[in-house]
Design a protein around this motif. Structure first.
Motif, PDB file in Angstrom:
ATOM      1  N   ILE A   1       0.808  -1.365  -0.112  1.00  0.00           N
ATOM      2  CA  ILE A   1      -0.159  -0.058  -0.118  1.00  0.00           C
ATOM      3  C   ILE A   1       0.905   1.347   0.064  1.00  0.00           C
ATOM      4  N   VAL A   2       0.437   2.187  -0.967  1.00  0.00           N
ATOM      5  CA  VAL A   2       1.303   3.340  -1.149  1.00  0.00           C
ATOM      6  C   VAL A   2       0.621   4.598  -0.800  1.00  0.00           C
ATOM      7  N   GLY A   3      -0.819   4.405  -0.632  1.00  0.00           N
ATOM      8  CA  GLY A   3      -1.720   5.479  -0.324  1.00  0.00           C
ATOM      9  C   GLY A   3      -2.920   5.011   0.379  1.00  0.00           C
ATOM     10  N   PHE A   4      -3.620   5.771   0.911  1.00  0.00           N
ATOM     11  CA  PHE A   4      -4.876   5.366   1.317  1.00  0.00           C
ATOM     12  C   PHE A   4      -5.686   6.848   1.802  1.00  0.00           C
ATOM     13  N   ALA A   5      -7.181   6.631   1.654  1.00  0.00           N
ATOM     14  CA  ALA A   5      -7.921   8.064   2.057  1.00  0.00           C
ATOM     15  C   ALA A   5      -9.152   7.077   2.829  1.00  0.00           C
ATOM     16  N   ILE A   6      -9.610   8.034   3.851  1.00  0.00           N
ATOM     17  CA  ILE A   6     -10.657   7.477   4.630  1.00  0.00           C
ATOM     18  C   ILE A   6     -11.838   8.628   4.983  1.00  0.00           C
ATOM     19  N   ALA A   7     -12.949   8.491   4.711  1.00  0.00           N
ATOM     20  CA  ALA A   7     -13.959   9.226   4.921  1.00  0.00           C
ATOM     21  C   ALA A   7     -14.843   9.029   5.897  1.00  0.00           C
ATOM     22  N   ASP A   8     -15.286   9.890   6.736  1.00  0.00           N
ATOM     23  CA  ASP A   8     -16.085   9.759   8.099  1.00  0.00           C
ATOM     24  C   ASP A   8     -17.545  10.174   8.024  1.00  0.00           C
ATOM     25  N   LEU A   9     -18.577   9.356   7.608  1.00  0.00           N
ATOM     26  CA  LEU A   9     -19.909   9.740   7.511  1.00  0.00           C
ATOM     27  C   LEU A   9     -20.381  10.506   8.848  1.00  0.00           C
ATOM     28  N   VAL A  10     -19.984  10.116   9.914  1.00  0.00           N
ATOM     29  CA  VAL A  10     -20.385  10.452  11.283  1.00  0.00           C
ATOM     30  C   VAL A  10     -20.189  12.004  11.557  1.00  0.00           C
ATOM     31  N   ASP A  11     -19.067  12.355  11.384  1.00  0.00           N
ATOM     32  CA  ASP A  11     -18.520  13.917  11.309  1.00  0.00           C
ATOM     33  C   ASP A  11     -18.488  14.653   9.883  1.00  0.00           C
ATOM     34  N   SER A  12     -19.073  14.025   9.033  1.00  0.00           N
ATOM     35  CA  SER A  12     -19.310  14.528   7.805  1.00  0.00           C
ATOM     36  C   SER A  12     -17.662  15.329   7.447  1.00  0.00           C
ATOM     37  N   ASN A  13     -16.707  14.240   7.575  1.00  0.00           N
ATOM     38  CA  ASN A  13     -15.426  14.581   7.410  1.00  0.00           C
ATOM     39  C   ASN A  13     -14.552  13.798   6.718  1.00  0.00           C
ATOM     40  N   ILE A  14     -13.333  14.333   5.840  1.00  0.00           N
ATOM     41  CA  ILE A  14     -12.271  13.510   5.356  1.00  0.00           C
ATOM     42  C   ILE A  14     -11.561  13.218   6.559  1.00  0.00           C
ATOM     43  N   TRP A  15     -11.372  11.867   7.057  1.00  0.00           N
ATOM     44  CA  TRP A  15     -10.488  11.980   8.232  1.00  0.00           C
ATOM     45  C   TRP A  15      -9.090  11.521   7.765  1.00  0.00           C
ATOM     46  N   ALA A  16      -8.667  11.216   6.450  1.00  0.00           N
ATOM     47  CA  ALA A  16      -7.320  10.905   6.048  1.00  0.00           C
ATOM     48  C   ALA A  16      -7.284  10.820   4.553  1.00  0.00           C
ATOM     49  N   LEU A  17      -6.205  11.359   3.980  1.00  0.00           N
ATOM     50  CA  LEU A  17      -5.632  11.181   2.558  1.00  0.00           C
ATOM     51  C   LEU A  17      -4.239  11.419   2.734  1.00  0.00           C
ATOM     52  N   PHE A  18      -3.599  10.168   2.566  1.00  0.00           N
ATOM     53  CA  PHE A  18      -2.065  10.043   2.596  1.00  0.00           C
ATOM     54  C   PHE A  18      -1.393   9.549   1.589  1.00  0.00           C
ATOM     55  N   LEU A  19      -0.232   9.661   1.137  1.00  0.00           N
ATOM     56  CA  LEU A  19       0.574   8.918   0.415  1.00  0.00           C
ATOM     57  C   LEU A  19       1.986   8.785   1.053  1.00  0.00           C
ATOM     58  N   HIS A  20       2.514   7.607   0.624  1.00  0.00           N
ATOM     59  CA  HIS A  20       4.048   7.444   0.824  1.00  0.00           C
ATOM     60  C   HIS A  20       4.537   8.358   0.269  1.00  0.00           C
ATOM     61  N   PRO A  21       5.812   9.044   0.702  1.00  0.00           N
ATOM     62  CA  PRO A  21       6.609  10.256  -0.065  1.00  0.00           C
ATOM     63  C   PRO A  21       7.088   9.576  -1.207  1.00  0.00           C
ATOM     64  N   ASP A  22       7.541   8.664  -1.458  1.00  0.00           N
ATOM     65  CA  ASP A  22       8.061   7.861  -2.522  1.00  0.00           C
ATOM     66  C   ASP A  22       7.226   7.881  -3.992  1.00  0.00           C
ATOM     67  N   PHE A  23       5.818   8.170  -3.422  1.00  0.00           N
ATOM     68  CA  PHE A  23       4.864   7.973  -4.564  1.00  0.00           C
ATOM     69  C   PHE A  23       4.013   9.138  -4.621  1.00  0.00           C
ATOM     70  N   GLU A  24       4.403  10.112  -4.295  1.00  0.00           N
ATOM     71  CA  GLU A  24       3.765  11.693  -4.694  1.00  0.00           C
ATOM     72  C   GLU A  24       3.843  12.140  -5.926  1.00  0.00           C
ATOM     73  N   LYS A  25       2.939  12.578  -6.529  1.00  0.00           N
ATOM     74  CA  LYS A  25       3.096  13.426  -7.813  1.00  0.00           C
ATOM     75  C   LYS A  25       2.778  12.357  -9.065  1.00  0.00           C
ATOM     76  N   LYS A  26       2.234  11.170  -8.837  1.00  0.00           N
ATOM     77  CA  LYS A  26       1.904  10.424  -9.851  1.00  0.00           C
ATOM     78  C   LYS A  26       0.521  10.113  -9.928  1.00  0.00           C
ATOM     79  N   GLY A  27      -0.429  10.896  -9.485  1.00  0.00           N
ATOM     80  CA  GLY A  27      -1.917  10.991  -9.698  1.00  0.00           C
ATOM     81  C   GLY A  27      -2.705   9.970  -8.660  1.00  0.00           C
ATOM     82  N   ILE A  28      -1.832   9.247  -7.836  1.00  0.00           N
ATOM     83  CA  ILE A  28      -2.456   8.535  -6.845  1.00  0.00           C
ATOM     84  C   ILE A  28      -3.428   9.134  -5.696  1.00  0.00           C
ATOM     85  N   GLY A  29      -2.783  10.264  -5.438  1.00  0.00           N
ATOM     86  CA  GLY A  29      -3.855  11.168  -4.387  1.00  0.00           C
ATOM     87  C   GLY A  29      -4.963  11.529  -4.949  1.00  0.00           C
ATOM     88  N   ARG A  30      -4.874  11.940  -6.361  1.00  0.00           N
ATOM     89  CA  ARG A  30      -6.109  12.458  -7.122  1.00  0.00           C
ATOM     90  C   ARG A  30      -7.281  11.262  -7.156  1.00  0.00           C
TER      91      ARG A  30
END
Length: 150
Positions: free
Chosen positions: A56-85
């Motif tokens: 796993i090189v990136g992940f995202a987690i959404a929280d419906l309870v607090d209407s919030n994006i809890w996390a969106l992170f990439l391993h630094p070696d995999f930034e700027k490759k469109g994975i976060g998008r």
């Protein structure tokens, strides 16, 4: 590159990614436990991962309870490759099939802040020491429409 919903077996690698970041690092890695990840991914919302060669090189987690994006992170070696998008877009497509409003906070003056601005998020002041961003389902549909017509 495989994008998919996160499973409970992914938590160990999600924690590795979360603790590898150079922007917005946790002051204490014990602040976010494996149990926290499990609760946010399976009880409060949902998570997604990007996997390359079974890692796993990136992940995202959404929280419906607090209407919030809890996390969106990439391993630094995999930034700027469109994975976060891609993770961002998958997460918001799912999120807005459930609710009409979401917010998130991120440190000011970071690449993350620029990423959210470019992704159509609206600045809504400060949340503690973080910049607060908001988005509605209608705004997301407009962002997607404009992206598809470029």
């Amino acid at each position: 590159m495989i994008f998919r919903e996160a499973t409970i077996d992914d938590i160990r690698q999600i924690q590795i990614v979360r603790n590898s970041v150079t922007e917005n690092p946790l002051s204490n890695p014990d602040l976010v436990t494996d149990k926290d990840c499990e609760i946010f991914m399976f009880e409060r919302g949902r998570g997604w991962v990007c996997e390359i060669d079974k890692t796993i090189v990136g992940f995202a987690i959404a929280d419906l309870v607090d209407s919030n994006i809890w996390a969106l992170f990439l391993h630094p070696d995999f930034e700027k490759k469109g994975i976060g998008r891609k993770l961002h877009d998958m997460m918001l497509d799912w999120y807005f099939s459930k609710q009409d409003y979401v917010w998130l906070g991120t440190a000011p003056g970071t690449r993350a802040e620029i990423f959210y601005e470019k992704s159509g998020w609206r600045k809504a002041g400060m949340y503690g020491k973080e910049t607060k961003f908001e988005m509605t389902s209608t705004e997301w549909q407009s962002v997607k429409y404009h992206k598809s017509n470029l």
